[in-house]
Write a protein that holds these residues in place. Structure first.
Motif, mmCIF file in Angstrom:
data_model
loop_
_atom_site.group_PDB
_atom_site.id
_atom_site.type_symbol
_atom_site.label_atom_id
_atom_site.label_comp_id
_atom_site.label_asym_id
_atom_site.label_seq_id
_atom_site.Cartn_x
_atom_site.Cartn_y
_atom_site.Cartn_z
ATOM 1 N N THR A 557 0.835 -1.193 0.000
ATOM 2 C CA THR A 557 0.000 0.000 0.000
ATOM 3 C C THR A 557 0.873 1.249 0.000
ATOM 4 O OG1 THR A 557 -0.102 0.051 2.410
ATOM 5 C CG2 THR A 557 -1.786 -1.242 1.258
ATOM 6 N N PRO A 558 0.319 2.406 -0.368
ATOM 7 C CA PRO A 558 1.120 3.638 -0.354
ATOM 8 C C PRO A 558 1.690 3.973 1.019
ATOM 9 C CG PRO A 558 -0.863 3.953 -1.643
ATOM 10 C CD PRO A 558 -0.989 2.613 -1.005
ATOM 11 N N THR A 559 0.891 3.767 2.066
ATOM 12 C CA THR A 559 1.399 4.058 3.411
ATOM 13 C C THR A 559 2.554 3.132 3.770
ATOM 14 O OG1 THR A 559 -0.814 4.788 4.071
ATOM 15 C CG2 THR A 559 0.751 4.277 5.821
ATOM 16 N N THR A 560 2.393 1.836 3.439
ATOM 17 C CA THR A 560 3.466 0.882 3.710
ATOM 18 C C THR A 560 4.717 1.220 2.912
ATOM 19 O OG1 THR A 560 1.799 -0.815 4.110
ATOM 20 C CG2 THR A 560 4.052 -1.558 3.767
ATOM 21 N N SER A 561 4.535 1.587 1.651
ATOM 22 C CA SER A 561 5.684 1.938 0.812
ATOM 23 C C SER A 561 6.431 3.139 1.380
ATOM 24 C CB SER A 561 5.213 2.230 -0.612
ATOM 25 O OG SER A 561 4.576 1.113 -1.185
ATOM 26 N N LEU A 562 5.682 4.127 1.864
ATOM 27 C CA LEU A 562 6.317 5.306 2.439
ATOM 28 C C LEU A 562 7.092 4.953 3.706
ATOM 29 C CD1 LEU A 562 6.738 8.365 2.413
ATOM 30 C CD2 LEU A 562 4.600 8.604 3.687
ATOM 31 N N LEU A 563 6.498 4.107 4.556
ATOM 32 C CA LEU A 563 7.188 3.702 5.782
ATOM 33 C C LEU A 563 8.441 2.893 5.472
ATOM 34 C CD1 LEU A 563 4.125 2.754 8.031
ATOM 35 C CD2 LEU A 563 5.506 4.841 8.097
ATOM 36 N N VAL A 564 8.364 2.021 4.467
ATOM 37 C CA VAL A 564 9.543 1.258 4.070
ATOM 38 C C VAL A 564 10.627 2.189 3.542
ATOM 39 C CG1 VAL A 564 10.403 -0.457 2.419
ATOM 40 C CG2 VAL A 564 8.249 -0.852 3.612
ATOM 41 N N TRP A 565 10.215 3.185 2.760
ATOM 42 C CA TRP A 565 11.166 4.147 2.204
ATOM 43 C C TRP A 565 11.873 4.925 3.310
ATOM 44 C CZ3 TRP A 565 9.805 8.982 -1.205
ATOM 45 C CH2 TRP A 565 10.958 9.390 -1.890
ATOM 46 N N VAL A 566 11.092 5.381 4.295
ATOM 47 C CA VAL A 566 11.675 6.137 5.409
ATOM 48 C C VAL A 566 12.613 5.252 6.226
ATOM 49 C CG1 VAL A 566 11.142 7.352 7.546
ATOM 50 C CG2 VAL A 566 9.749 7.765 5.512
ATOM 51 N N SER A 567 12.198 4.021 6.490
ATOM 52 C CA SER A 567 13.029 3.113 7.286
ATOM 53 C C SER A 567 14.343 2.795 6.587
ATOM 54 C CB SER A 567 12.255 1.821 7.571
ATOM 55 O OG SER A 567 11.043 2.093 8.238
ATOM 56 N N LEU A 568 14.258 2.495 5.301
ATOM 57 C CA LEU A 568 15.479 2.205 4.554
ATOM 58 C C LEU A 568 16.382 3.432 4.463
ATOM 59 C CD1 LEU A 568 14.119 0.012 1.604
ATOM 60 C CD2 LEU A 568 15.417 -0.745 3.604
ATOM 61 N N SER A 569 15.794 4.621 4.375
ATOM 62 C CA SER A 569 16.601 5.843 4.302
ATOM 63 C C SER A 569 17.371 6.066 5.596
ATOM 64 C CB SER A 569 15.700 7.047 3.997
ATOM 65 O OG SER A 569 15.019 6.879 2.777
ATOM 66 N N VAL A 570 16.694 5.883 6.734
ATOM 67 C CA VAL A 570 17.371 6.041 8.030
ATOM 68 C C VAL A 570 18.468 4.988 8.185
ATOM 69 C CG1 VAL A 570 17.061 5.982 10.521
ATOM 70 C CG2 VAL A 570 15.346 7.086 9.079
ATOM 71 N N PHE A 571 18.157 3.761 7.805
ATOM 72 C CA PHE A 571 19.156 2.694 7.894
ATOM 73 C C PHE A 571 20.355 2.981 6.987
ATOM 74 C CE2 PHE A 571 20.818 -1.393 6.300
ATOM 75 C CZ PHE A 571 21.260 -1.937 7.504
ATOM 76 N N GLY A 572 20.097 3.476 5.775
ATOM 77 C CA GLY A 572 21.182 3.809 4.862
ATOM 78 C C GLY A 572 22.060 4.923 5.386
ATOM 79 N N LEU A 573 21.463 5.903 6.068
ATOM 80 C CA LEU A 573 22.251 6.995 6.641
ATOM 81 C C LEU A 573 23.166 6.481 7.752
ATOM 82 C CD1 LEU A 573 22.791 10.040 6.659
ATOM 83 C CD2 LEU A 573 20.931 10.277 8.312
ATOM 84 N N VAL A 574 22.645 5.569 8.555
ATOM 85 C CA VAL A 574 23.466 4.989 9.625
ATOM 86 C C VAL A 574 24.623 4.183 9.039
ATOM 87 C CG1 VAL A 574 23.465 3.389 11.568
ATOM 88 C CG2 VAL A 574 21.556 4.973 11.261
ATOM 89 N N VAL A 575 24.349 3.403 7.978
ATOM 90 C CA VAL A 575 25.397 2.593 7.355
ATOM 91 C C VAL A 575 26.490 3.479 6.768
ATOM 92 C CG1 VAL A 575 25.886 1.002 5.457
ATOM 93 C CG2 VAL A 575 23.900 0.626 6.923
ATOM 94 N N LEU A 576 26.104 4.535 6.057
ATOM 95 C CA LEU A 576 27.106 5.450 5.502
ATOM 96 C C LEU A 576 27.905 6.133 6.599
ATOM 97 C CD1 LEU A 576 25.210 7.155 2.540
ATOM 98 C CD2 LEU A 576 27.142 5.597 2.394
#
Length: 726
Positions: A557-576
């Protein structure tokens, strides 16, 4: 022995001294420039000029209309046949294209079919800055999924076949609405007239676009094949799968002989395009109305002369009410009313002092101009075409959409059917104005000896007859971004001064010596801050590509996609942060911590300045709105711990401003705030932000790249500066 006197030191040049003065008073310069930039935006409706036709060869309204009752009668019969064929259910939608092709052939025009397949609206990171590809075909497709455009061509008797004008009428071949039937009848009457005139110097192409898959797709597919010819014959569907379509083609060719070409027909280079639509209204209107839509992809606009010609002929020739899109919520804004009344009062005072001073407009004019200006700015910044005319701008062809709203009241479908059953009386209710308008516009374009080039391509509309040129509205953008390099230089200068200093902005009027403002360029400590900024912007590039993989997830769903996008973005920032190095890794004993954040903010502000300037080259409207959000956020970003040593009220006020600007600067928050201002705060869903961003990447809007690679990294860096342990 007398001591030899040393020669006096040479004073720096005036330009260098002025630069040092500006850098030293960066706080005052920032306040003045930002305030002036916002004020300049509020003044744009007042500074708007009346439109005028720059190209004398257009000569709008110089010739009499040649439309006769014969064209009206034929149009009535044509609309009646179209509406009658729509009564019977058709699974393939091929009856209407056959009727259109038959009538074009009877008029003596060249006719052909154009088959196309709808594009797949999927995000692809490598397709930015290019138009959506209508040629993408699914692996499993059916014959019913194909659209069939009907194309008619009139060869100009006075032309050499090197130029052409395109007339587009979109319609749904599976379910034609009354408005679509009327638009087909209108185009047919004009096409019928043009087959008999002797003054035509450009070929005329009538594209009856099958909009069962949307209005943009058929026009874009036809233009792609028009400008990029395929060799080896036209692409046809599989005969086994599309047997019904093949049977229809054979029957049509047998019935009409060789009138329908079996290959793609072309004319000359397209000089202009007109998309004609008749609106299906469900409300009363007091006058026949013409709505103009002009915005194309990435803020592109057609030459202003095309809009001016249509507006002139509609208002002065046919007495139509011309409209452009506006934000209706602005019309009831109280703060706009206050500004309008203030400017109106100032204008009256200026006129009383000198009658030749023309300044200020009425409060109502100011409100309507601001509502139209905001809509024009937003639609250009969005980068999504407002109609099928946007497909023409991808090939540098000037085109607009003309939506005609007749003065009728269609309350329910029964009235619509009754009108058509009485022999097309609906067409006779508004023939002269609309038919003569289209004829006049085509005749003006036919007079051109070259492409549109005299008038503006970069402009904002405040009404159909008023515009703001790029030379005026770029002043507001220049004032907004001017403090960024000044603050960056000031922070860098203070952070590299010799001796223990604190990073403060001094607002003194005393003369400045070169020694006090001496800048040491020997230090390379800024490279560590640049490393942090580079890491965050690299993270922004990763965030830009994430939706490509999120779209592959099934049943999301759009809400789920947005939450996944935000979660992956935060995780990617931590990894970098962990892999490429901690942003605080550049701290050294020789460098006081109070200078760390100054260098980091200096590089951040410089990166924001470069990003905004680059975006202004691609889409000026996006850069304008982005500057309103990013510049205050970057300038106000200060570590929270600095506020503890300041005065209590000062500390609270500074911290409050920091939190407010950073909160408003968040892309998600900014979207919902703007949506609430324009449409109201009721029924706001988190998934709407995903829908909005999805529309940006599907249309390859550069605004999406700006949000992910400029706006979002600047926001993250401002948060880091806010939380910096100084």
């Amino acid at each position: 022995m007398a001591k030899r006197e040393e020669p006096p030191k040479a004073k720096p040049r005036l330009l260098i001294r002025a630069g040092i003065l500006i850098i030293t008073h960066s706080l005052l310069v920032s306040v003045i420039c930002c305030t002036a930039g916002v004020f300049a935006l509020l003044l744009l409706p007042i500074l708007a000029k009346n439109t005028y036709i720059s190209e004398n060869a257009l000569l709008p309204g110089s010739a009499r209309s040649m439309l006769s009752p014969h064209e009206f009668s034929d149009a009535n019969k044509f609309v009646k046949e179209i509406s009658s064929s729509n009564v019977e259910p058709a699974s393939t939608g091929i009856e209407t294209p056959r009727l259109i092709a038959q009538h074009i052939a009877d008029l003596g025009g060249e006719v052909s079919y154009h088959k196309f397949h709808p594009q797949l609206n999927k995000f692809h990171p490598l397709h930015f800055f290019s138009s959506p590809d209508p040629g993408i075909v699914q692996v499993n497709y059916s014959c019913s999924s194909y659209g069939i455009n009907t194309v008619g061509i009139i060869r100009a008797p006075r032309g050499d076949g090197k130029e052409a004008i395109v007339l587009v009428t979109p319609y749904n071949s599976l379910n034609i609405t009354p408005g679509e039937a009327l638009s087909l009848g209108l185009a047919y009457s004009v096409f019928s007239l043009l087959t008999r005139v002797s003054w035509l110097a450009k070929d005329v192409i009538w594209l009856a676009a099958d909009s069962r898959h949307g209005e943009y797709a058929p026009v874009a597919a036809w233009l792609r094949d028009y400008h990029a010819p395929t060799f080896g014959g036209p692409r046809k569907p599989n005969a086994e799968i599309c047997g019904e379509s093949a049977l229809y083609e054979s029957k049509a060719n047998q019935f009409m002989g060789s009138k329908i070409a079996d290959h793609f027909r072309r004319a000359g280079t397209i000089a202009a395009g007109l998309v004609i639509k008749v609106a299906d209204r469900s409300v009363d209107i007091t006058r026949d109305t013409l709505s103009i839509y002009a915005e194309a992809s990435n803020g592109q606009m057609p030459n202003l002369d095309l809009i001016n010609t249509v507006n002139y002929l509609a208002v002065h020739g046919q007495g139509l009410l011309v409209k452009v899109e506006k934000f209706w919520s602005f019309l009831h804004s109280k703060w706009l009313k206050v500004f309008g009344e203030i400017f109106e009062s100032v204008g009256k005072v200026a006129k009383s002092l000198n009658p030749q001073w023309v300044f200020g407009i009425s409060a109502m004019e100011y409100i309507e101009g601001t509502a139209t200006l905001a809509s024009s700015l937003y639609n250009q910044a969005l980068g999504v075409p407002t109609g099928p005319h946007g497909a023409f701008r991808d090939y540098q062809v000037d085109a607009i959409t003309m939506e005609i709203s007749p003065k009728l009241y269609w309350s329910h479908k029964a009235k619509q059917a009754e009108v058509f059953l009485r022999g097309g009386r609906l067409v006779l209710l508004f023939p002269f104005k609309t038919f003569m308008l289209v004829e006049g516009v085509l005749r003006s374009i036919n007079n051109l000896l070259e492409k549109f080039h005299q008038s503006f391509f970069l402009y904002l509309l405040t009404s159909p007859s008023k515009f703001v040129s790029v030379g005026v509205y770029m002043i507001a953008f220049a004032l907004l971004v001017a403090p960024l390099p000044v603050v960056a230089a000031s922070l860098y200068s203070d952070a590299n001064k010799r001796g223990p200093t604190s990073v403060k902005h001094k607002l003194s009027s005393s003369p400045i010596s070169v020694d006090e403002a001496h800048i040491t360029f020997r230090s390379w400590r800024w490279l560590s801050a640049a490393k942090t900024v580079f890491i965050v912007h690299l993270w922004g590039a990763v965030v830009t590509l994430m939706p490509y993989f999120i779209c592959q997830l099934p049943n999301c769903t759009p809400t789920t996609s947005l939450l996944v996008w935000v979660s992956l973005s935060v995780f990617g920032l931590v990894v970098l942060h962990l892999v490429l190095g901690s942003p605080s890794a550049f701290v050294s004993a020789s460098q006081p911590q109070e200078k760390e954040w100054a260098l980091l903010k200096s590089v951040t502000v410089s990166a924001a300045f470069v990003g905004l300037c680059l975006m202004s080259v691609i889409n000026f409207a996006t850069a304008e709105i982005g500057a309103l959000l990013i510049v205050p956020m970057c300038l106000m970003a200060l570590p929270v711990r600095l506020n503890t040593s300041a005065h209590k009220f000062r500390a609270v006020a500074r911290a409050a401003f920091n939190v407010v600007f950073i909160l408003v600067g968040c892309p998600v928050v900014a979207f919902f705030m703007l949506k609430g201002v324009f449409e109201g705060f009721k029924n706001i869903n988190v998934g709407e932000f995903w829908f909005w961003v999805e529309s940006l990447w599907v249309w390859n809007s550069a605004t999406y790249i700006f949000i992910c690679m400029v706006h979002l990294p600047c926001w993250v860096l401002c948060i880091y500066i806010l939380l910096h342990p100084c």
